[in-house]
Design an enzyme around this catalytic site. Structure first.
Site, PDB file in Angstrom:
ATOM      1  N   GLU B 209       0.851  -1.180   0.000  1.00  0.00           N
ATOM      2  CA  GLU B 209       0.000   0.000   0.000  1.00  0.00           C
ATOM      3  C   GLU B 209       0.889   1.233   0.000  1.00  0.00           C
ATOM      4  OE1 GLU B 209      -2.216  -0.925   3.569  1.00  0.00           O
ATOM      5  OE2 GLU B 209      -0.919   0.291   4.818  1.00  0.00           O
ATOM      6  N   HIS B 247      -3.996   3.155   8.442  1.00  0.00           N
ATOM      7  CA  HIS B 247      -2.718   2.680   8.971  1.00  0.00           C
ATOM      8  C   HIS B 247      -1.768   3.849   9.189  1.00  0.00           C
ATOM      9  CE1 HIS B 247      -3.342  -1.516   6.937  1.00  0.00           C
ATOM     10  NE2 HIS B 247      -3.918  -1.446   8.122  1.00  0.00           N
TER      11      HIS B 247
END
Lengths: 377, 288
Positions: B209, B247
């Site tokens: 990511e 995150h």
């Protein structure tokens, strides 16, 4: 959490970084009083959490108290890149001989705090990095040793600082490093660090970003949070343990898991739509959480349809479906929905949703195409 | 064969008497994981789900032969728990806890490098070797044994990939969630090296990511040293710069860490990159 310039400089000063003796004001009259008290030219600086304040007209020099009041009148209330200026910092004007950049960041690849310095101060360090990376010197710091004086001296030498400044520069670099560590920062910048006409070093502008995960041990810094400067819905989401970031599109998204939430935004774009938000509802898609997430998504007037994408793992799909239906009952949204539930007990979950006449999809691609079609018929 | 966890795993659960620790102990036992001990300071002598509880990890290692630890303690106590496990002599520490301050992890990781103990996580779903051991919080029943190794920074996105593979009848060797934080123990590069050396693994799936440059480092290794085919996916092509996407590590900062850069690096290394999560299983089926 981003700190304002005046907050960052106050913290730097506590660790021994020399900063201008400025004061914060919220009205033009206060600015005038401060300028009178200082008895010399001042700089009036908008306190908003965006970069490029100077270019946007948020920082102005004033030679007299009258002028200070006048520029404060222009700056206070002005809109800087979408944010309203509510506070200004009034600093005594400084005779600038040269400008240095000094910063501390976390280097993920090296797993260290890295100190950075450049002779090209006063401009965005990212511009320097892009244009002339050789002008930035970086020193990784061992967490068990801290920033040693020789390391600071190396930086001073590498950026061509006059030898007379090696010691004061090293003290400032070590003070900045200590401020960074003890505040649990993820970024601390002095830009510019100025060599003044009187031959002193002075931190004229400062910026700090604090690690949100460490705020529990810094109640004093948490108190500095400027709630007016933050998106009210992002704040609301945080209360429920939901991660929400507003974007510019028209398709609302509700997803469990950050990676899957990003992937869901991406697939909406892939099929010609635009996501209105990032939203990770966190663990356990209970009715209460889903309802909170729905209210947050629907608070954005641009949202024309919503895609719910939940992977049911340990929380089974049938429980998730019941949670969604209960939340729908409570919030009663007026825009159409597409729901994709996959994972444990997905057939039962999908059956419950179909019975309630919800639009469902099995694959993510199908879900994305359906929701895009609702927005662009 | 497999990597990191398997039939030889003798697990100690740190934080076993907490709500999360207790629940997942039950789940891991039901999957067949060999849990030999639990630890909660001050609660030694208790039992949780039939597992003996100790006050210290050292006792769990000495009396029960624990060789792997999993951590379910709150963020403010987790750095101490990781260090305790490392000093007690386990080989592998898996930290599930989310929200550990980054500077704590810099110090912890620096110490672990000194003593040579491997960490997976923090802020991760853990590690599972299907049919052998589940050391984490992932739904065990969606996994099945097979030839695909998976390494990922994300939880549910990985479950999607696993579920799609299992549904197609393609099993997994080991699935490693390395976690979504900026400073982690095991990186993509570490996991790829282990999969490359693992005879059971025939194909590797890498799920990355935005944020950081670990995918780029992985691409360099794939290009120069990897013989097994790799299928990739990168989440966050539509993420705006400067915003943390859930995150702590998922942030594009200073123009670095974009999905486009990572995808380009992986493709240049010969990795087949899926456009969306469901394509991962299709691409794996093609290369198998």
């Amino acid at each position: 959490m981003n700190l304002h310039e005046y907050q960052s400089k106050r913290i730097f000063a506590q660790y021994g970084v020399p900063v201008p003796q400025g004061e914060v004001a919220t009205t033009p009259e206060q600015v005038r009083d401060i300028a009178v008290r200082m008895g010399k030219p001042v700089v009036v600086k908008a306190q908003v959490l965006v970069g490029g304040r100077g270019k946007a007209g948020g920082i102005k020099l004033a030679k007299t108290p009258d002028e200070a009041e006048e520029v404060a009148r222009q700056i206070l209330g002005m809109n800087l890149k979408g944010l309203t200026v509510r506070k200004v910092l009034v600093d005594p004007a400084v005779d600038i001989r040269s400008e240095i950049y000094l910063g501390a960041v976390i280097d993920r690849a090296q797993r260290r705090v890295v100190m950075m310095a450049s002779s090209e101060g006063g401009v965005d360090i990212e511009e320097v990095a892009a244009r002339s990376p050789e002008k930035i010197v970086k020193v990784p710091v061992d967490p068990f040793l801290g920033l040693r004086e020789y390391q600071a001296r190396w930086m001073a030498h590498a950026i061509g600082l006059d030898k007379a400044y090696y010691r004061p520069f090293a003290r400032i670099a070590q003070a900045l490093y200590n401020a960074f560590i003890e505040s649990d920062a993820s970024l601390a910048e002095i830009n510019p660090l100025v060599v003044t006409g009187e031959g002193d070093l002075l931190a004229v502008d400062g910026k700090m970003v604090i690690d949100d995960n460490a705020l529990f041990r810094h109640p004093d810094i948490e108190e500095m949070r400027d709630v007016e400067a933050e998106d009210p819905f992002e704040l609301e989401a945080r209360k429920y343990g939901i991660s929400y970031v507003k974007l510019d599109g028209e398709i609302g998204c509700m997803v469990n898991g950050a990676g899957l939430a990003m992937a869901t935004m991406d697939i909406i774009k892939l099929y010609g739509g635009n996501p209105a938000n990032f939203l990770d509802i966190g663990g356990g898609a209970t009715a209460e959480r889903v309802a909170a997430a729905l209210r947050i998504i629907l608070s954005d007037p641009n949202v024309k349809a919503v895609l719910i994408n939940i992977f049911g793992g340990i929380t089974r799909c049938d429980e998730v479906a019941r949670g969604i239906l209960a939340a729908m009952d409570e919030v009663k949204p007026e825009v159409p929905f597409v729901v994709r539930l996959i994972g444990t007990n997905q057939e039962e979950g999908q059956r419950l949703l179909a019975e309630a006449k919800m639009e469902t999809a099995t694959t993510l691609a199908e879900a994305a195409q359906k929701v895009v079609a609702l927005v662009n018929p | 064969m497999s990597i990191l966890v398997g039939k030889d795993t003798r697990l100690v659960v740190q934080g076993i008497t907490g709500r999360e620790g207790r629940f997942h102990t039950q789940q891991m036992l039901a999957y067949g994981t060999n849990i030999v001990a639990g630890v909660t300071p001050g609660k030694g002598g208790m039992e949780v789900e039939g597992v003996p509880v100790f006050d210290t990890v050292k006792e769990a290692v000495e009396e029960q032969g624990a060789n792997t630890s999993i951590i379910y303690v709150p963020a403010r106590f987790a750095p101490d728990a990781i260090l305790e496990a490392a000093d007690a002599g386990v080989d592998l520490v898996v930290c599930i806890t989310e929200g550990i301050p980054t500077l704590d992890m810099i110090r912890v990781r620096r110490y672990l490098d000194d003593v040579g103990v491997r960490l997976v996580g923090p802020n991760c779903p853990g590690v599972i070797t299907p049919g052998e051991a589940k050391v984490g919080i992932m739904p065990g029943h969606i996994h099945t044994p097979g030839p695909v190794g998976i390494v990922s920074r994300s939880g549910t996105l990985t479950y999607e990939a696993v579920y799609a593979l299992t549904t197609r009848g393609i099993g997994q060797s080991t699935v490693v969630g390395i976690g979504g934080d900026p400073i982690i123990g095991t990186t993509f590069l570490d996991a790829l090296q282990m999969f490359e050396a693992d005879p059971q693994t025939e194909v590797v799936v890498l799920i990355g990511e935005i944020g950081g440059t670990e995918e780029e480092r992985a691409a360099e290794y794939i290009k120069t040293s990897m013989t097994k085919p790799v299928v990739g996916f990168i989440a966050g092509q539509t993420a705006p710069p400067g915003k943390r996407m859930g995150h702590a590590g998922a942030i594009i900062s200073g123009g670095k860490g974009t999905a486009a850069e990572k995808i380009a690096a992986l493709q240049a290394a010969g990795v087949k990159v899926a456009r969306h999560p469901e394509e991962i299983a299709e691409l794996v089926a093609q290369v198998l």
